[in-house]
Design a protein around this motif. Structure first.
Motif, PDB file in Angstrom:
ATOM      1  N   VAL A   2       0.839  -1.191   0.000  1.00 20.61           N
ATOM      2  CA  VAL A   2       0.000   0.000   0.000  1.00 20.61           C
ATOM      3  C   VAL A   2       0.875   1.242   0.000  1.00 20.61           C
ATOM      4  O   VAL A   2       2.021   1.228   0.430  1.00 20.61           O
ATOM      5  CB  VAL A   2      -0.941   0.045   1.228  1.00 20.61           C
ATOM      6  N   ALA A  24      -5.104   4.506   2.499  1.00 23.08           N
ATOM      7  CA  ALA A  24      -4.343   3.461   1.805  1.00 23.08           C
ATOM      8  C   ALA A  24      -4.642   3.549   0.321  1.00 23.08           C
ATOM      9  O   ALA A  24      -5.732   3.161  -0.123  1.00 23.08           O
ATOM     10  CB  ALA A  24      -4.713   2.093   2.354  1.00 23.08           C
ATOM     11  N   THR A  28      -5.859  -1.851   0.797  1.00 22.09           N
ATOM     12  CA  THR A  28      -6.674  -1.684   1.995  1.00 22.09           C
ATOM     13  C   THR A  28      -5.801  -1.899   3.219  1.00 22.09           C
ATOM     14  O   THR A  28      -4.663  -2.362   3.127  1.00 22.09           O
ATOM     15  CB  THR A  28      -7.837  -2.689   2.034  1.00 22.09           C
ATOM     16  N   ARG A  72     -10.618   3.172  12.381  1.00 22.02           N
ATOM     17  CA  ARG A  72     -10.477   2.789  10.981  1.00 22.02           C
ATOM     18  C   ARG A  72     -11.839   2.812  10.314  1.00 22.02           C
ATOM     19  O   ARG A  72     -12.833   2.393  10.913  1.00 22.02           O
ATOM     20  CB  ARG A  72      -9.852   1.394  10.890  1.00 22.02           C
ATOM     21  N   ASN A  74     -13.253   1.144   7.103  1.00 19.16           N
ATOM     22  CA  ASN A  74     -12.925   0.177   6.048  1.00 19.16           C
ATOM     23  C   ASN A  74     -13.472   0.603   4.694  1.00 19.16           C
ATOM     24  O   ASN A  74     -12.844   0.360   3.660  1.00 19.16           O
ATOM     25  CB  ASN A  74     -13.467  -1.196   6.415  1.00 19.16           C
ATOM     26  N   ASN A  77     -11.027   2.939   3.323  1.00 20.22           N
ATOM     27  CA  ASN A  77      -9.619   2.514   3.390  1.00 20.22           C
ATOM     28  C   ASN A  77      -8.764   3.563   4.087  1.00 20.22           C
ATOM     29  O   ASN A  77      -7.667   3.923   3.625  1.00 20.22           O
ATOM     30  CB  ASN A  77      -9.064   2.251   1.987  1.00 20.22           C
ATOM     31  N   THR A  78      -9.260   4.047   5.199  1.00 16.29           N
ATOM     32  CA  THR A  78      -8.607   5.143   5.909  1.00 16.29           C
ATOM     33  C   THR A  78      -8.571   4.855   7.402  1.00 16.29           C
ATOM     34  O   THR A  78      -9.531   4.316   7.960  1.00 16.29           O
ATOM     35  CB  THR A  78      -9.345   6.470   5.656  1.00 16.29           C
TER      36      THR A  78
END
Length: 133
Positions: A2, A24, A28, A72, A74, A77-78
Protein backbone atom coordinates in the motif's frame (compact mmCIF):
# COMPACT_ATOMS: atom_id res chain seq x y z
CA UNK A 1 1.62 -3.33 -0.84
CA UNK A 2 0.00 0.00 0.00
CA UNK A 3 0.89 3.63 -0.37
CA UNK A 4 -0.03 5.78 2.58
CA UNK A 5 -1.33 9.30 2.17
CA UNK A 6 -1.37 11.50 5.28
CA UNK A 7 -3.79 14.38 5.64
CA UNK A 8 -5.51 16.44 8.30
CA UNK A 9 -2.71 18.58 9.60
CA UNK A 10 -3.11 22.23 10.45
CA UNK A 11 -2.99 24.86 13.15
CA UNK A 12 -5.08 24.49 16.27
CA UNK A 13 -5.24 26.31 19.58
CA UNK A 14 -4.12 24.63 22.77
CA UNK A 15 -6.94 22.62 24.26
CA UNK A 16 -8.44 21.92 20.87
CA UNK A 17 -8.73 18.71 18.88
CA UNK A 18 -7.54 17.54 15.52
CA UNK A 19 -8.14 14.40 13.52
CA UNK A 20 -5.48 13.18 11.15
CA UNK A 21 -6.24 10.74 8.37
CA UNK A 22 -4.12 8.14 6.64
CA UNK A 23 -5.50 6.68 3.43
CA UNK A 24 -4.34 3.46 1.81
CA UNK A 25 -3.87 4.19 -1.87
CA UNK A 26 -3.91 1.13 -4.07
CA UNK A 27 -4.92 -1.23 -1.30
CA UNK A 28 -6.67 -1.68 2.00
CA UNK A 29 -5.64 -1.83 5.64
CA UNK A 30 -6.87 -5.39 5.99
CA UNK A 31 -4.08 -7.44 7.57
CA UNK A 32 -2.08 -4.38 8.65
CA UNK A 33 -1.12 -2.85 11.94
CA UNK A 34 -0.94 0.94 11.83
CA UNK A 35 1.23 3.24 13.89
CA UNK A 36 1.57 7.00 14.25
CA UNK A 37 4.78 8.85 14.94
CA UNK A 38 5.50 12.52 15.54
CA UNK A 39 8.65 14.50 14.81
CA UNK A 40 8.85 17.73 16.83
CA UNK A 41 11.15 20.51 15.59
CA UNK A 42 14.75 19.67 16.40
CA UNK A 43 13.86 16.31 17.92
CA UNK A 44 13.84 12.72 16.79
CA UNK A 45 10.60 11.18 15.63
CA UNK A 46 8.72 9.54 18.50
CA UNK A 47 6.01 6.94 18.82
CA UNK A 48 2.50 8.31 19.39
CA UNK A 49 0.14 5.37 19.09
CA UNK A 50 -0.59 2.18 17.22
CA UNK A 51 -3.40 -0.24 16.67
CA UNK A 52 -3.28 -3.80 15.48
CA UNK A 53 -6.78 -4.78 14.43
CA UNK A 54 -5.59 -8.34 13.78
CA UNK A 55 -5.01 -8.90 17.46
CA UNK A 56 -7.26 -6.06 18.62
CA UNK A 57 -4.40 -4.35 20.41
CA UNK A 58 -4.03 -0.63 20.99
CA UNK A 59 -0.87 1.04 22.28
CA UNK A 60 -0.46 4.71 23.20
CA UNK A 61 2.60 6.67 24.23
CA UNK A 62 2.47 7.96 27.79
CA UNK A 63 2.53 11.54 26.50
CA UNK A 64 -0.84 11.11 24.73
CA UNK A 65 -2.52 8.51 26.93
CA UNK A 66 -6.15 9.41 27.45
CA UNK A 67 -6.03 12.02 24.66
CA UNK A 68 -5.65 9.78 21.64
CA UNK A 69 -8.05 7.56 19.70
CA UNK A 70 -7.15 5.40 16.73
CA UNK A 71 -9.92 4.22 14.44
CA UNK A 72 -10.48 2.79 10.98
CA UNK A 73 -13.07 3.26 8.25
CA UNK A 74 -12.92 0.18 6.05
CA UNK A 75 -15.25 1.64 3.43
CA UNK A 76 -12.82 4.53 2.91
CA UNK A 77 -9.62 2.51 3.39
CA UNK A 78 -8.61 5.14 5.91
CA UNK A 79 -7.36 5.12 9.48
CA UNK A 80 -7.63 8.09 11.81
CA UNK A 81 -5.73 9.51 14.74
CA UNK A 82 -7.90 11.76 16.88
CA UNK A 83 -6.06 13.82 19.46
CA UNK A 84 -7.82 15.93 22.05
CA UNK A 85 -6.68 18.46 24.62
CA UNK A 86 -3.80 19.42 22.38
CA UNK A 87 -0.75 21.09 23.90
CA UNK A 88 1.94 23.27 22.30
CA UNK A 89 4.40 20.42 22.85
CA UNK A 90 2.28 18.27 20.52
CA UNK A 91 3.49 20.45 17.64
CA UNK A 92 5.18 18.11 15.18
CA UNK A 93 5.07 16.51 11.77
CA UNK A 94 2.94 13.40 12.18
CA UNK A 95 3.41 10.27 10.10
CA UNK A 96 1.31 7.18 9.75
CA UNK A 97 2.99 3.85 9.14
CA UNK A 98 1.79 0.34 8.36
CA UNK A 99 3.13 -3.16 8.85
CA UNK A 100 1.59 -6.22 7.23
CA UNK A 101 1.09 -9.50 9.05
CA UNK A 102 3.26 -11.19 6.42
CA UNK A 103 6.19 -8.88 7.18
CA UNK A 104 9.19 -10.41 9.04
CA UNK A 105 8.98 -7.54 11.51
CA UNK A 106 5.33 -8.16 12.40
CA UNK A 107 4.44 -9.56 15.79
CA UNK A 108 0.76 -10.15 16.52
CA UNK A 109 -0.62 -7.47 18.82
CA UNK A 110 2.79 -6.77 20.35
CA UNK A 111 2.71 -3.81 22.70
CA UNK A 112 6.51 -3.70 22.39
CA UNK A 113 7.24 -3.94 18.67
CA UNK A 114 4.35 -1.67 17.70
CA UNK A 115 6.35 1.17 19.28
CA UNK A 116 9.39 0.66 17.03
CA UNK A 117 9.87 2.56 13.78
CA UNK A 118 11.64 -0.35 12.13
CA UNK A 119 8.58 -2.53 12.60
CA UNK A 120 6.82 -0.62 9.84
CA UNK A 121 7.41 -1.11 6.14
CA UNK A 122 5.20 1.63 4.73
CA UNK A 123 5.12 5.32 5.63
CA UNK A 124 3.02 8.32 4.77
CA UNK A 125 4.55 11.63 3.77
CA UNK A 126 3.70 13.32 7.06
CA UNK A 127 1.54 16.31 7.92
CA UNK A 128 2.41 19.33 10.04
CA UNK A 129 0.39 19.99 13.16
CA UNK A 130 1.00 23.24 15.00
CA UNK A 131 -0.58 23.88 18.39
CA UNK A 132 -0.63 27.53 19.37
CA UNK A 133 -0.68 28.64 22.99
Amino acid sequence: QVQLVDSGGGVVQAGGSLRRACAAAGGTFGGYAVGWFGGAPGKEREFVGARDWNGDSTVDADSVKGRCTLSRDNAKNTVYLQMNSLKPEDTAVYYCAADHTASPSYRLASVVTLRWENTYDYWGQGTQVTVSS
